[in-house]
Design a protein around this motif. Structure first.
Motif, PDB file in Angstrom:
ATOM      1  N   GLY A  34       0.801  -1.212   0.000  1.00  0.00           N
ATOM      2  CA  GLY A  34       0.000   0.000   0.000  1.00  0.00           C
ATOM      3  C   GLY A  34       0.836   1.266   0.000  1.00  0.00           C
ATOM      4  N   ASP A  35       0.160   2.381   0.247  1.00  0.00           N
ATOM      5  CA  ASP A  35       0.850   3.670   0.245  1.00  0.00           C
ATOM      6  C   ASP A  35       0.619   4.464   1.532  1.00  0.00           C
ATOM      7  OD1 ASP A  35      -1.789   4.301  -0.106  1.00  0.00           O
ATOM      8  OD2 ASP A  35      -1.515   5.523  -1.895  1.00  0.00           O
ATOM      9  N   ARG A  36       0.010   3.825   2.549  1.00  0.00           N
ATOM     10  CA  ARG A  36      -0.230   4.481   3.833  1.00  0.00           C
ATOM     11  C   ARG A  36       0.146   3.527   4.969  1.00  0.00           C
ATOM     12  NH1 ARG A  36      -1.511   9.588   3.229  1.00  0.00           N
ATOM     13  NH2 ARG A  36      -2.749   9.631   5.080  1.00  0.00           N
ATOM     14  N   VAL A  37       0.599   4.098   6.084  1.00  0.00           N
ATOM     15  CA  VAL A  37       0.934   3.295   7.264  1.00  0.00           C
ATOM     16  C   VAL A  37       0.380   3.970   8.508  1.00  0.00           C
ATOM     17  CG1 VAL A  37       3.059   2.296   6.301  1.00  0.00           C
ATOM     18  CG2 VAL A  37       3.181   4.425   7.602  1.00  0.00           C
ATOM     19  N   LEU A  38       0.230   3.191   9.558  1.00  0.00           N
ATOM     20  CA  LEU A  38      -0.066   3.714  10.885  1.00  0.00           C
ATOM     21  C   LEU A  38       1.239   3.700  11.660  1.00  0.00           C
ATOM     22  CD1 LEU A  38      -3.329   1.731  11.703  1.00  0.00           C
ATOM     23  CD2 LEU A  38      -3.144   4.098  10.952  1.00  0.00           C
ATOM     24  N   ILE A  39       1.474   4.717  12.445  1.00  0.00           N
ATOM     25  CA  ILE A  39       2.713   4.781  13.218  1.00  0.00           C
ATOM     26  C   ILE A  39       2.354   5.161  14.648  1.00  0.00           C
ATOM     27  CG2 ILE A  39       3.118   7.160  12.464  1.00  0.00           C
ATOM     28  CD1 ILE A  39       6.154   6.561  12.640  1.00  0.00           C
ATOM     29  N   HIS A  40       2.956   4.455  15.604  1.00  0.00           N
ATOM     30  CA  HIS A  40       2.763   4.812  17.003  1.00  0.00           C
ATOM     31  C   HIS A  40       4.016   4.447  17.778  1.00  0.00           C
ATOM     32  CE1 HIS A  40       1.355   0.600  16.894  1.00  0.00           C
ATOM     33  NE2 HIS A  40       1.756   0.538  18.134  1.00  0.00           N
ATOM     34  N   ILE A  47       6.526   1.954  16.025  1.00  0.00           N
ATOM     35  CA  ILE A  47       5.898   0.816  15.380  1.00  0.00           C
ATOM     36  C   ILE A  47       5.219   1.337  14.110  1.00  0.00           C
ATOM     37  CG2 ILE A  47       4.257  -1.083  15.625  1.00  0.00           C
ATOM     38  CD1 ILE A  47       6.587  -1.120  17.689  1.00  0.00           C
ATOM     39  N   ILE A  48       5.573   0.763  12.967  1.00  0.00           N
ATOM     40  CA  ILE A  48       5.000   1.143  11.679  1.00  0.00           C
ATOM     41  C   ILE A  48       4.285  -0.077  11.126  1.00  0.00           C
ATOM     42  CG2 ILE A  48       5.488   1.958   9.340  1.00  0.00           C
ATOM     43  CD1 ILE A  48       8.078   3.189  10.451  1.00  0.00           C
ATOM     44  N   GLU A  49       2.990   0.083  10.810  1.00  0.00           N
ATOM     45  CA  GLU A  49       2.229  -1.042  10.271  1.00  0.00           C
ATOM     46  C   GLU A  49       1.371  -0.567   9.110  1.00  0.00           C
ATOM     47  OE1 GLU A  49      -0.445  -2.592  13.300  1.00  0.00           O
ATOM     48  OE2 GLU A  49      -0.278  -0.702  14.355  1.00  0.00           O
ATOM     49  N   PRO A  50       1.155  -1.445   8.131  1.00  0.00           N
ATOM     50  CA  PRO A  50       0.367  -1.037   6.973  1.00  0.00           C
ATOM     51  C   PRO A  50      -1.079  -0.752   7.355  1.00  0.00           C
ATOM     52  CG  PRO A  50       0.816  -3.390   6.896  1.00  0.00           C
ATOM     53  CD  PRO A  50       1.582  -2.839   8.064  1.00  0.00           C
ATOM     54  N   VAL A  51      -1.686   0.186   6.648  1.00  0.00           N
ATOM     55  CA  VAL A  51      -3.107   0.472   6.827  1.00  0.00           C
ATOM     56  C   VAL A  51      -3.865  -0.557   6.007  1.00  0.00           C
ATOM     57  CG1 VAL A  51      -4.950   2.127   6.344  1.00  0.00           C
ATOM     58  CG2 VAL A  51      -2.735   2.940   7.168  1.00  0.00           C
ATOM     59  N   SER A  52      -4.725  -1.293   6.678  1.00  0.00           N
ATOM     60  CA  SER A  52      -5.512  -2.277   5.931  1.00  0.00           C
ATOM     61  C   SER A  52      -6.802  -1.609   5.471  1.00  0.00           C
ATOM     62  CB  SER A  52      -5.805  -3.498   6.792  1.00  0.00           C
ATOM     63  OG  SER A  52      -6.552  -3.129   7.922  1.00  0.00           O
ATOM     64  N   ARG A  53      -7.129  -1.825   4.235  1.00  0.00           N
ATOM     65  CA  ARG A  53      -8.336  -1.257   3.642  1.00  0.00           C
ATOM     66  C   ARG A  53      -9.322  -2.394   3.390  1.00  0.00           C
ATOM     67  NH1 ARG A  53      -7.517   3.929   4.325  1.00  0.00           N
ATOM     68  NH2 ARG A  53      -5.719   4.793   3.336  1.00  0.00           N
ATOM     69  N   PRO A  54     -10.605  -2.154   3.624  1.00  0.00           N
ATOM     70  CA  PRO A  54     -11.595  -3.184   3.317  1.00  0.00           C
ATOM     71  C   PRO A  54     -11.556  -3.518   1.824  1.00  0.00           C
ATOM     72  CG  PRO A  54     -12.606  -1.330   4.485  1.00  0.00           C
ATOM     73  CD  PRO A  54     -11.207  -0.953   4.178  1.00  0.00           C
ATOM     74  N   ALA A  55     -11.590  -4.810   1.511  1.00  0.00           N
ATOM     75  CA  ALA A  55     -11.524  -5.244   0.116  1.00  0.00           C
ATOM     76  C   ALA A  55     -12.886  -5.197  -0.564  1.00  0.00           C
ATOM     77  CB  ALA A  55     -10.944  -6.662   0.042  1.00  0.00           C
TER      78      ALA A  55
END
Length: 90
Positions: A34-40, A47-55
């Motif tokens: 993807g092209d977006r991540v969540l970071i905390h 911690i960097i994780e991919p943003v999951s989008r509903p399919a």
């Protein structure tokens, strides 16, 4: 790109500035989909994780069901619409 189940050994990455933001070059073996991540932050770790989008619509509705119900303070604002005028289309 699927996310590997086992993580490679830690690898040093380059930090740099992009305008007023700090950025990191992620090595190809750690590439995220993807092209977006969540970071905390957890302590000193980021911690960097991919943003999951509903399919599909079913997945989107399942995500919305997780949201808290609307409260009495949550309401749509009143909109003062101008009444429709008759139009002569002939």
């Amino acid at each position: 790109m699927p996310i590997p189940s086992t993580s490679p050994k830690p690898k040093e990455a380059k930090l740099f500035r992009n305008n007023r933001s700090q950025a990191v070059r992620i090595p190809v073996e750690f590439e995220l989909p993807g092209d977006r991540v969540l970071i905390h932050r957890e302590g000193a770790k980021l911690i960097i994780e991919p943003v999951s989008r509903p399919a599909n619509l079913a997945e989107l509705l399942a995500e919305w069901r997780k949201e808290a119900p609307l409260d009495t303070d949550d309401h749509f604002p009143d909109i003062d619409d101008i009444p429709v005028k008759p139009e002569n289309i002939f």
